[in-house]
Enzyme design. Sequence first.
Site, PDB file in Angstrom:
ATOM      1  N   ASP A 163       0.804  -1.216   0.000  1.00 57.26           N
ATOM      2  CA  ASP A 163       0.000   0.000   0.000  1.00 57.26           C
ATOM      3  C   ASP A 163       0.841   1.272   0.000  1.00 57.26           C
ATOM      4  OD1 ASP A 163       0.980  -0.349   2.545  1.00 57.26           O
ATOM      5  OD2 ASP A 163      -0.926   0.000   3.575  1.00 57.26           O
ATOM      6  N   GLU A 246      12.613  -3.246  11.941  1.00 56.86           N
ATOM      7  CA  GLU A 246      13.690  -2.580  11.192  1.00 56.86           C
ATOM      8  C   GLU A 246      14.959  -2.481  12.032  1.00 56.86           C
ATOM      9  OE1 GLU A 246       9.716  -0.444  10.224  1.00 56.86           O
ATOM     10  OE2 GLU A 246      10.740  -1.260  11.976  1.00 56.86           O
TER      11      GLU A 246
END
Length: 351
Positions: A163, A246
């Site tokens: 997205d 991350e």
Amino acid sequence: DYEKEYPLLLENEQLVICYESNTDSRKSLYSTTLPYATDEPSTTQRNHHQQQPVNVTEPVIYFVTPTYPRREQIAEIIRLGQTLMHVPRLHWIVADDTSSCSEVLNSHIRKFGIPYTQLASPMPEMYRGRKNAPRGVANRRAALNWIRRNQKKRGVLYFGDDDNTFDLKLFSEIRYTKKVSMFPVGLIGDYGISSPIVRNGRVEGFFDSWPAKRKWPVDMAGFAVSLEYLALSPNATMPFKAGYEEDEFLKSIGLKLEDIEPKARNCTEILVWHTQTKSSKSPTVRISMDRQKLDKLNLGALLRRLESMGVNHISESEGKRLCLQTGLCTPGTTAQAIVNGSVKPFSFWFS
């Protein structure tokens, strides 16, 4: 608990290669003949007719997209595929959060002609029940394992959600990443941006509204990794810990501040945006007649196609009348047609 969440491999992790193609068969999905004539062709028209030759020596970008079955999934994949069609030397790894291979998803991926791999890599059940489930981690871990299994040691790894919105310039910026490149991501957090802080061409810190004691407070879409550099850390992985994926991944590859290559004009441009589609439940549409009759109209094929994508569900119940008579109430909305401003039942066409 944290250490238990951070194993290299879980016994119940799955990685199924559903479909794969290494052939680049990209071509225009649409006719280049326009219904009108212009004196001067537009930039888009010129680009259709002037295809740039592909440099086969360029590093391949391995673009990893985690996805999961939902109402918006196919629409997101189509939009992203339309962008990736324009990027040469790219291999698209689509990792689906499901235990079975989706033929519907595959039919939309393969039509773009992009070299691709479709994986089925469901989130382990032990994490699904959590309030803040680590979505996408199993998919990215599966992609990392695929890269190792196939001994991909030249090219660039990039995690791109289905997205997000990408400027095509991003791909030329990251293609020659030596170790780890970083760049701003728009529409993140309370600042509206997540970015490295750069001075004199070097990254010295980070601008992000959620520090959370992270050494590398960056968004998943805000960095790319050279596969040569990744190969130096065979145990590199990502934890099932929401918000720290991350940070821990970059720690696991031994990243140092001086290794970071700032891109996007020293992190002054935004080439990727963390756009998010509002998710809605698939509605139930009640059809108060035999669905086979709808095949005499376009609606038969149209509704079947939407249902196969998970956009809606079709029920053949009589709707409100049956509910009042029997108490067997099917949730949803009774389908109606509009003719000359008047609401008509579908039986209007078959009476």
